[in-house]
Design a protein around this motif. Structure first.
Motif, mmCIF file in Angstrom:
data_model
loop_
_atom_site.group_PDB
_atom_site.id
_atom_site.type_symbol
_atom_site.label_atom_id
_atom_site.label_comp_id
_atom_site.label_asym_id
_atom_site.label_seq_id
_atom_site.Cartn_x
_atom_site.Cartn_y
_atom_site.Cartn_z
ATOM 1 N N PRO B 231 -20.432 0.898 -35.323
ATOM 2 C CA PRO B 231 -20.638 -0.113 -34.271
ATOM 3 C C PRO B 231 -20.462 0.508 -32.884
ATOM 4 C CG PRO B 231 -19.158 -0.940 -35.956
ATOM 5 C CD PRO B 231 -19.374 0.498 -36.260
ATOM 6 N N THR B 232 -19.493 1.391 -32.758
ATOM 7 C CA THR B 232 -19.259 2.003 -31.451
ATOM 8 C C THR B 232 -20.481 2.801 -31.013
ATOM 9 O OG1 THR B 232 -17.035 2.283 -32.291
ATOM 10 C CG2 THR B 232 -17.519 3.247 -30.150
ATOM 11 N N VAL B 233 -20.995 3.574 -31.976
ATOM 12 C CA VAL B 233 -22.166 4.376 -31.652
ATOM 13 C C VAL B 233 -23.310 3.476 -31.211
ATOM 14 C CG1 VAL B 233 -23.941 5.867 -32.636
ATOM 15 C CG2 VAL B 233 -21.534 6.282 -33.160
ATOM 16 N N SER B 234 -23.544 2.420 -31.990
ATOM 17 C CA SER B 234 -24.646 1.521 -31.640
ATOM 18 C C SER B 234 -24.423 0.890 -30.280
ATOM 19 C CB SER B 234 -24.792 0.411 -32.665
ATOM 20 O OG SER B 234 -24.943 0.950 -33.937
ATOM 21 N N ALA B 235 -23.177 0.487 -30.049
ATOM 22 C CA ALA B 235 -22.875 -0.166 -28.785
ATOM 23 C C ALA B 235 -23.116 0.783 -27.624
ATOM 24 C CB ALA B 235 -21.424 -0.646 -28.786
ATOM 25 N N SER B 298 -12.566 5.931 -23.312
ATOM 26 C CA SER B 298 -12.246 5.640 -24.695
ATOM 27 C C SER B 298 -13.066 6.505 -25.643
ATOM 28 C CB SER B 298 -12.462 4.155 -24.997
ATOM 29 O OG SER B 298 -13.839 3.863 -24.878
ATOM 30 N N SER B 299 -14.317 6.730 -25.305
ATOM 31 C CA SER B 299 -15.129 7.414 -26.313
ATOM 32 C C SER B 299 -15.032 8.931 -26.246
ATOM 33 C CB SER B 299 -16.587 6.979 -26.217
ATOM 34 O OG SER B 299 -17.011 7.062 -24.885
ATOM 35 N N SER B 300 -14.621 9.465 -25.114
ATOM 36 C CA SER B 300 -14.566 10.924 -25.079
ATOM 37 C C SER B 300 -13.424 11.440 -25.942
ATOM 38 C CB SER B 300 -14.410 11.423 -23.645
ATOM 39 O OG SER B 300 -13.223 10.918 -23.104
ATOM 40 N N VAL B 301 -12.471 10.597 -26.225
ATOM 41 C CA VAL B 301 -11.384 11.051 -27.093
ATOM 42 C C VAL B 301 -11.472 10.383 -28.459
ATOM 43 C CG1 VAL B 301 -9.822 11.606 -25.232
ATOM 44 C CG2 VAL B 301 -9.881 9.278 -26.125
ATOM 45 N N HIS B 302 -12.610 9.775 -28.745
ATOM 46 C CA HIS B 302 -12.766 9.103 -30.022
ATOM 47 C C HIS B 302 -12.665 10.123 -31.150
ATOM 48 C CE1 HIS B 302 -14.405 6.503 -33.138
ATOM 49 N NE2 HIS B 302 -14.180 5.484 -32.309
ATOM 50 N N PRO B 303 -11.954 9.741 -32.207
ATOM 51 C CA PRO B 303 -11.786 10.726 -33.269
ATOM 52 C C PRO B 303 -13.091 11.093 -33.980
ATOM 53 C CG PRO B 303 -10.774 8.635 -33.859
ATOM 54 C CD PRO B 303 -11.156 8.538 -32.424
ATOM 55 N N HIS B 304 -14.044 10.182 -33.976
ATOM 56 C CA HIS B 304 -15.258 10.528 -34.710
ATOM 57 C C HIS B 304 -16.265 11.236 -33.802
ATOM 58 C CE1 HIS B 304 -18.621 10.317 -37.435
ATOM 59 N NE2 HIS B 304 -17.772 9.980 -38.394
ATOM 60 N N TRP B 305 -16.799 12.336 -34.315
ATOM 61 C CA TRP B 305 -17.651 13.164 -33.462
ATOM 62 C C TRP B 305 -18.947 12.482 -33.081
ATOM 63 C CZ3 TRP B 305 -22.459 14.727 -35.156
ATOM 64 C CH2 TRP B 305 -22.714 14.642 -36.526
ATOM 65 N N LYS B 306 -19.426 11.556 -33.952
ATOM 66 C CA LYS B 306 -20.700 10.931 -33.627
ATOM 67 C C LYS B 306 -20.592 10.073 -32.375
ATOM 68 C CE LYS B 306 -23.418 11.066 -37.762
ATOM 69 N NZ LYS B 306 -23.826 10.386 -38.994
ATOM 70 N N LEU B 309 -20.758 12.412 -29.589
ATOM 71 C CA LEU B 309 -22.141 12.864 -29.443
ATOM 72 C C LEU B 309 -22.951 11.817 -28.689
ATOM 73 C CD1 LEU B 309 -24.109 15.095 -30.243
ATOM 74 C CD2 LEU B 309 -24.658 13.788 -32.283
ATOM 75 N N GLU B 310 -22.702 10.550 -29.071
ATOM 76 C CA GLU B 310 -23.453 9.476 -28.432
ATOM 77 C C GLU B 310 -23.107 9.401 -26.945
ATOM 78 O OE1 GLU B 310 -25.568 8.371 -30.568
ATOM 79 O OE2 GLU B 310 -26.612 7.249 -29.005
ATOM 80 N N LEU B 311 -21.864 9.712 -26.646
ATOM 81 C CA LEU B 311 -21.445 9.719 -25.243
ATOM 82 C C LEU B 311 -22.255 10.766 -24.462
ATOM 83 C CD1 LEU B 311 -19.458 8.735 -23.068
ATOM 84 C CD2 LEU B 311 -17.947 10.574 -23.765
ATOM 85 N N VAL B 312 -22.447 11.890 -25.101
ATOM 86 C CA VAL B 312 -23.257 12.932 -24.461
ATOM 87 C C VAL B 312 -24.662 12.388 -24.188
ATOM 88 C CG1 VAL B 312 -24.187 15.241 -24.692
ATOM 89 C CG2 VAL B 312 -21.938 14.723 -25.608
ATOM 90 N N GLU B 347 -21.779 20.432 -33.400
ATOM 91 C CA GLU B 347 -22.984 19.703 -33.032
ATOM 92 C C GLU B 347 -22.841 19.103 -31.629
ATOM 93 O OE1 GLU B 347 -25.509 16.692 -35.667
ATOM 94 O OE2 GLU B 347 -24.240 18.076 -36.784
ATOM 95 N N VAL B 348 -21.667 18.548 -31.404
ATOM 96 C CA VAL B 348 -21.412 17.991 -30.076
ATOM 97 C C VAL B 348 -21.527 19.096 -29.030
ATOM 98 C CG1 VAL B 348 -19.727 16.809 -28.631
ATOM 99 C CG2 VAL B 348 -19.911 16.232 -31.042
ATOM 100 N N GLN B 349 -20.925 20.230 -29.388
ATOM 101 C CA GLN B 349 -20.965 21.369 -28.469
ATOM 102 C C GLN B 349 -22.389 21.756 -28.095
ATOM 103 O OE1 GLN B 349 -19.194 25.080 -29.547
ATOM 104 N NE2 GLN B 349 -17.165 24.162 -29.717
ATOM 105 N N SER B 350 -23.183 21.938 -29.151
ATOM 106 C CA SER B 350 -24.516 22.457 -28.864
ATOM 107 C C SER B 350 -25.349 21.428 -28.106
ATOM 108 C CB SER B 350 -25.209 22.878 -30.152
ATOM 109 O OG SER B 350 -25.461 21.741 -30.925
#
Lengths: 341, 1038
Positions: B231-235, B298-306, B309-312, B347-350
């Motif tokens: 949900p976070t990613v979608s949001a 909130s999302s830059s420290v989110h435990p899930h990488w996706k 990634l979405e933040l990027v 993946e986030v890195q690249s």
């Protein structure tokens, strides 16, 4: 090398450790008899130093790398004792003990002798060169017969005149020559030092001696002349430097003499800015004097044998200017000396 | 089941169930319809779409409460019809849309019924989703007219409520996805691309929802982590899509100044419409900035990488579309993405890197002054906080802070100069770097670790210069250092090199505290400027100017190699320089350095501490590494700088401190590689003229001699005989300088002479020495042979020869010299190798032999020096000289004659150490000057030596095991070992041999240490052979 302490050393003479040469050029593998700088070119030009040595080679030193760029062999392995550039660094004149004066073309990496003059002179008298017009030079050289000096025009090699002392003058051989003119276009004049210790002023166009001054007891080894102050200096094998001047009546007069510690001067050069002069001594030392009062400024002690020649560089920026000395110990020492202000 | 392809057939099949459903709205009937639908082809169903939908919609519209299950199945059925068909009529779309929405709406407030079941909600959402997909492009746009605003708004608010308040993950996700479709930002490719005007219209329309959507979404994003990442990613995605649409720079640029007048009938709607003028844009951007800040946090420290990634993606999208409208938010956004460059997930890195690269490549920053300002502001505040952060954060924190810094710099790219041109920015940045890079200088080992002696040839163990591992005060993590390196290199890459070099040179000379760090930074700056190892996002605008680089490097080198910075106290070793010398040197250095000279160098300073020395060592190492860097950067161009740089580096290669010499060796390797020399030897050989120049000038300055001699030593060890013509005059200089100062500088000069002689022996002496040995062994063999033959039968010839030799030698030994010429010819075979020697004196001596003679001459004077150390050294040098002069007997003999008196004194009345070495010299001398020495030896020395052996014997007989470590033992051993061959070489007379034998006999005793016994045995053997000869032949023949 920082230049700060060096000025200090020059001013507070002897109190501090003796100055060092900025660098020393090695590799001529023979005593060095003559030096000539060519550093006046604009930036991309590499500053050069020409050296002539006893084994007949002229070495072209690159002053950026401090290495020999080319070695010119044109005097049949006989000692080269005079090297001059004609105009830029691409045309060179050299005089050797093979009794020849060679003109070199060094442009674009060439190293060929384009022309040569057979002097038939047996002595050590260096020739003197004077630019009279674009592409035209006058050259004074000791001629075949003992006492004569011959003036040639270069590059045509036509003889302008021959300067013969009066019969019975007993001057001996000419030992050193200095051709000069007061200003561009005016009469060229020759100063010649002779074996009997006298200096003679010659009018080149008339071929007549204007004045004669007996400066030394021994042969005149070297002389230099400052046409602005109308004052000249000569050195011989004695312990004395002689300073003389030329008055309005074109007469040479002794101005003063300077006593030296050790006898024997093989070369004297006044710096182009006429502030100081350097002498090459048989005592292995180079001495720097102020030209105005002949105040001793420095003794440059590095060589381990007679110093044969001293030469100031023609760098366009005064800060870059150098003094080079060539010695019998086969080394060329290069010193950084600049105007004290 | 049969498939009905034609509408007629399908109608036939569907009609009964539709009728049935119209009559009775039951779940069963709906299911039947659905079952039949499965058998109808898409095309046929399209024809019958409205017919089939009618009963379903009718059932939905029946007033009154309905069973939830029924509604759900109805909606699902509608959904399946829509999935197979297209909605071609605007009215149908609008009606269906509103009907479906109504299903979701809570029942009228009057009746508080139970909330809708989750299944139903899901079904409705999916139906809406399907509906939006089944509508034709033009048809769907009818939904997006101002007149539909209320309806849309209704749907949006419903879906938002679901997304926010539902517990079920699936509903949340579906609701968000549905919203995404609703704002025409569906991920699937089926939709028609909107043209600019249409987009603009939609933008106008959605502007009304922006506050609601963004606030709700930000709440969803910042919501409980337990809701899972999807949900976070979608949001997040929805958030940036809608913001990106409404705030798009492109659209905003086209907004007219005043609001468009809508027809009168829409006046109410017109009130709802928003005019995206500049005021609105500004205020909205401000509000969004707050929300974005919240989202990023909130999302830059989110435990899930996706999520990260979405933040990027969010940053990427907004930066691409709204770089002007949302400029104030970018400080957060860029910070987020720059910070994520070092995310733990690759993946986030690249992706981050790619995004940053994209930003850089499109010159978003370069073209946008405002953005550059934002970045430089960020940079400034970061630089301000940096020292504090570096002090307080742990290594991980430092890594993230520094990657942030690095990211800013990379993003700024060519605009870095804006920052650098501001004095306060540059100062803060540099101060921060300098503080962070402070080295830990407490390690005593650095100072203690000395190079083992003697150093081997240079090429051994020289690998490419790797940086020495450094220890920093404020961090231990290697990654931190790498980041700092990158920071400097990026600065050097983009920044104005002159400005930077000037600034850091200022820091370098400002205080000793900064010097090491500034040097480190300077090294990296130069590397960066040359583009070596820089990790950049965009090429710089101005290509590198090699002359500028060379100019900077030259000035840095000058500074590094200034006496005040290059010659630092690194040890308290008195052997290297006597105190007065170092003081003299310090004074000089201070004078040369002027006011800026290091406080460490003040001679008034109390004795240097370990810490200071450690610091000095590091400074030298860093500077050496710098030289290596510069060489690598300039390549062959560096050859010109070797004139001034090679000598100092070589000097350090001979340093006693391990770390310095190792680093210098690495630097030499770097220089070799950069300048295209195959080996260090090659480097030294080809530049020996430069080295000789420096050495000779340095030798003139007494204070620097230890170092100059080290370089000479290194050079000699790494060169070959071709060097000799170059160094000849230097050696002569040394000798004449020595003549000037026998008293004060002797030991320094001797070190030079020692290395010179060692080199000469190595270059010229070896072959002849071997030859010599050869001869000797030949001689020995023939002797042995003759001996053996003697035992069997001795040929009369040999006997005669031996006798003749014996007689003549005896006569000579008695001082009777019959015929010099003949004797020379016979007795000194080694003087012979000079074939041209018509008269000995005039044969030109090779220059190396001349040097050896000159050196030997000095040794004579120094042999009786007051200091034992000097005397020992002289003896060593003397031995080398003698070896060197072996082939030139005519020159050696007169020298030996002059040396003798002094040598005798060493042999009979000096410290045992000196006796030992003098004895060695004697043995070497005996190899050539047998006859010369015989009588003198027996007269002056032998009895003294044998008597010392005799007197020592009782002591050694009594001694314990430790005795073998004493000097007395070593002397005894050397004498016993050496006397034999010495006597042999000198052909000593009988009485002398007797003395030797007497002395040696005691040592055959079993009480003596084993080693001495062995040596004595061997001595007896040698003696025996002589004895035998003498005893057999002499009495008979004489």
């Amino acid at each position: 090398m920082s230049q700060g302490p060096k000025t200090q050393r020059l001013t507070v003479l002897m109190a501090l450790p003796p100055p060092d040469p900025q660098f020393v050029l090695r590799g001529t593998s023979a005593p060095v008899h003559t030096l000539h700088f060519s550093c006046g070119g604009p930036e991309p030009d590499i500053p050069l130093l020409f050296s002539g040595s006893e084994n007949g080679f002229i070495h072209v030193w690159n002053l950026k790398t401090h290495r020999v760029d080319t070695a010119l062999d044109g005097h049949g392995r006989k000692s080269v004792y005079c090297v001059e550039t004609m105009g830029g660094k691409d045309r060179l004149l050299s005089q050797g003990r093979d009794q020849r004066i060679c003109l070199w073309d060094l442009a674009e990496g060439r190293t060929s002798v384009t022309d040569s003059v057979f002097t038939e002179h047996m002595g050590f008298c260096r020739c003197s060169l004077l630019k009279v017009a674009q592409g035209r030079w006058l050259m004074a050289m000791a001629a075949r017969s003992l006492e004569e000096v011959q003036i040639l025009e270069l590059p045509s090699k036509t003889s302008v005149c021959t300067l013969k002392p009066e019969v019975g003058a007993k001057l001996g051989m000419p030992m050193c020559l200095k051709l000069w003119q007061l200003s561009c276009g005016s009469q060229p004049v020759l100063l010649a030092g002779y074996e009997d210790g006298s200096v003679v002023l010659w009018n080149v166009s008339m071929g007549k001696a204007l004045s004669q001054l007996s400066c030394h007891q021994e042969p005149v080894m070297s002389l230099d002349f400052d046409s602005e102050k109308a004052k000249g200096i000569s050195g011989s094998s004695e312990k004395v430097l002689s300073i003389w001047c030329l008055n309005e009546q074109q007469n040479l007069q002794v101005y003063k003499t300077h006593e030296l510690v050790n006898a024997g001067i093989s070369d004297i050069t006044i710096r182009p800015d006429k502030k100081i002069l350097a002498t090459a001594g048989w005592d292995h030392r180079i001495r720097i004097f102020s030209w105005k009062k002949l105040k001793p400024l420095a003794v440059l002690d590095y060589h381990t044998a007679t110093v044969h020649c001293v030469s100031f560089s023609d760098h366009s920026s005064p800060w870059d200017r150098l003094l080079a000395a060539g010695s019998k110990d086969q080394r060329i020492s290069v010193w950084s000396i600049y105007a004290q202000t | 089941m049969a498939v009905f392809d034609t509408p007629q057939a399908a109608f036939g099949a569907l009609r009964p169930v539709c009728v049935q459903l119209t009559r009775a709205q039951t779940v069963e009937n709906v299911r039947q319809l659905q079952a039949h639908l499965a058998g109808v082809s898409g095309a046929a169903l399209q024809e019958l779409q409205e017919y089939v939908l009618f009963p379903l919609r009718f059932a939905l519209r029946v007033p009154g409460p309905k069973q939830e299950r029924l509604v759900q199945s109805l909606v699902q059925c509608i959904s399946s019809v829509l999935a197979a068909t297209c909605v071609k009529k605007q009215e149908l779309l609008q009606e269906l849309f509103s009907e479906l929405c109504t299903c979701l709406a809570p029942p009228p407030s009057s009746v508080k019924a139970a909330p809708l079941s989750e299944e139903l909600k899901l079904a409705v959402i999916q139906a809406l989703h399907t509906l939006m997909h089944s509508a034709y492009g033009d048809v769907i746009l009818s939904l997006y007219r101002p007149s539909s605003l209320p309806l849309l708004g209704f749907a949006v608010s419903l879906l938002l409520t679901l997304a926010e308040q539902e517990k079920a993950k699936q509903i949340k996700i579906s609701a968000l996805e549905c919203l995404q479709v609703l704002v025409l930002q569906c991920d699937c490719q089926e939709h028609r691309q909107l043209d600019e005007d249409e987009e603009q219209q939609c933008g106008d329309l959605f502007a009304s929802f922006l506050p609601g959507i963004s606030i709700t979404l930000s709440r969803v994003i910042a919501g409980d982590i337990k809701q899972g990442h999807k949900p976070t990613v979608s949001a997040i995605r929805l958030f940036y899509l809608i913001v990106g649409l409404v705030m798009a720079d492109k659209q905003l640029a086209r907004i007219p100044k005043s609001k468009e007048k809508l027809p009168v009938e829409h006046s109410r709607i017109s009130e709802l419409m928003i005019h995206r003028g500049s005021d609105w844009t500004k205020s909205t951007a401000e509000k969004l900035s707050l929300l974005l800040h919240k989202v990023v946090e909130s999302s830059s420290v989110h435990p899930h990488w996706k999520v990260r990634l979405e933040l990027v993606e969010l940053v990427h999208h907004l930066l691409r579309n709204c770089s002007q409208s949302l400029v104030d938010s970018f400080s957060h956004l860029l910070k987020a993405v720059v910070g994520l460059v070092n995310d733990e997930n690759s993946e986030v890195q690249s992706r981050c890197n790619k995004v940053l690269q994209g930003i850089a490549e499109q010159r978003i920053v370069a073209q946008n002054r405002a953005l550059a300002d934002v970045l430089s502001e960020n940079l400034h505040s970061l630089a301000t906080a940096l020292p504090r952060l570096m002090n307080s954060q742990d290594d991980m924190g430092k890594v993230s802070t520094l990657s942030l810094l690095l990211g800013y710099l990379k993003l700024l790219g060519p605009k870095i100069n804006i920052v650098l041109n501001s004095v306060s920015h540059l100062q803060r940045l540099s101060k921060a770097l300098v503080q962070v890079l402070e080295l830990d200088v407490t390690d005593v080992k650095i100072v203690e670790a000395r190079r083992s002696e003697p150093p081997g040839p240079l090429q051994q163990g020289v690998q490419k210069g790797r940086c020495q591992k450094k220890y920093f005060r404020f961090f231990t993590e290697e990654k931190v250092f790498q980041l700092l390196q990158q920071v400097c290199r990026v600065l050097g890459y983009y920044g104005n090199l002159y400005l930077l070099v000037d600034h850091f040179m200022g820091l370098y000379s400002e205080s000793g505290l900064y010097r090491k760090q500034a040097a480190m930074i300077l090294n990296e700056l130069v590397m960066g400027a040359a583009g070596v190892g820089v990790d950049f996002l965009q090429e710089r605008e101005v290509p590198l100017n090699v002359d500028d680089l060379k100019g900077s490097i030259t000035s840095i080198l000058d500074e590094y190699m200034d006496q005040a910075n290059w010659y630092l106290v690194t040890s308290v070793d008195t052997e290297e320089s006597s105190p007065e010398q170092s003081e003299q040197h310090l004074g000089l250095a201070v004078r040369a350095g002027g006011a800026s000279s290091s406080i460490l160098l003040q001679s008034s300073e109390p004795p240097v501490t370990t810490r200071t020395m450690n610091s000095n060592i590091w400074q030298i190492c860093i500077q050496l590494e710098g030289v290596g860097c510069f060489a690598a950067v300039l390549g062959k161009e560096f050859r010109l700088l070797l004139l001034s740089a090679l000598y100092p580096v070589l000097e350090k290669a001979g340093d006693r401190t391990l770390l310095i010499s190792e680093t210098a060796l690495g630097t030499l390797a770097d220089i070799c590689e950069a300048c295209g020399y195959d080996s260090v030897q090659c480097l030294i050989n080809e530049n020996s003229d430069y080295l000789v120049n420096s050495i000779s000038l340095n030798l003139r300055q007494l204070a620097y001699q230890p170092r100059a001699s080290q370089v000479l030593d290194t050079m000699l060890r790494n060169s070959d005989a071709s060097l000799l013509p170059l160094i000849e005059d230097v050696i002569q200089d040394v000798l004449s300088a020595l003549d000037q100062s026998y008293n004060s500088q002797a030991s320094t000069f001797l070190r030079v002479l020692h290395s010179v002689m060692t080199a000469l022996v190595q270059w010229f002496g070896m072959p002849s020495a071997e030859e010599h040995q050869q001869r000797h062994s030949d001689k020995g063999q023939s002797r042995a042979r003759s001996q053996g033959q003697h035992k069997v039968t001795m040929t009369s010839q040999e006997v005669e020869q031996f006798f003749l030799d014996y007689v003549s030698q005896k006569r000579i030994a008695e001082g009777d010299l019959p015929d010099l010429e003949e004797e020379e010819a016979d007795e000194i075979p080694l003087a012979k190798p000079e074939p041209s020697s018509d008269t000995e004196g005039e044969a030109p001596m090779p220059s190396h032999a001349q040097l050896a003679r000159d050196v030997m001459e000095r040794c004579i004077h120094l042999l009786s020096d007051g200091s034992l150390r000097v005397r020992l050294k002289v003896l060593d040098v003397l031995e080398l000289c003698v070896t060197m002069l072996h082939p030139h007997g005519n020159h050696l003999l007169p020298m030996a004659h002059r040396v003798w008196p002094a040598l005798v004194t060493r042999l009979i009345s000096d410290d045992p150490l000196a006796v030992l070495r003098a004895f060695k010299v004697l043995c070497t001398l005996a190899q050539t000057c047998g006859d010369f020495l015989r009588q003198r030896f027996s007269k002056d020395v032998l009895s003294k030596l044998t008597s010392s052996l005799l007197s020592q014997a009782p002591a050694s007989a009594r001694a314990g095991p430790v005795y073998s470590h004493t000097l007395a033992f070593k002397l005894q051993l050397a004498l016993l070992q050496g006397l034999g061959s010495l006597c042999e070489r000198l052909d000593m007379g009988e009485s002398d041999l007797n003395k030797v034998a007497d002395a040696c006999l005691i040592y055959l005793s079993a009480k003596q240490p084993v080693k001495l016994q062995e040596a004595a045995q061997r001595l007896c053997q040698v003696d025996q052979s002589l004895f035998e000869k003498l005893s057999v032949l002499a009495p008979v023949l004489l």
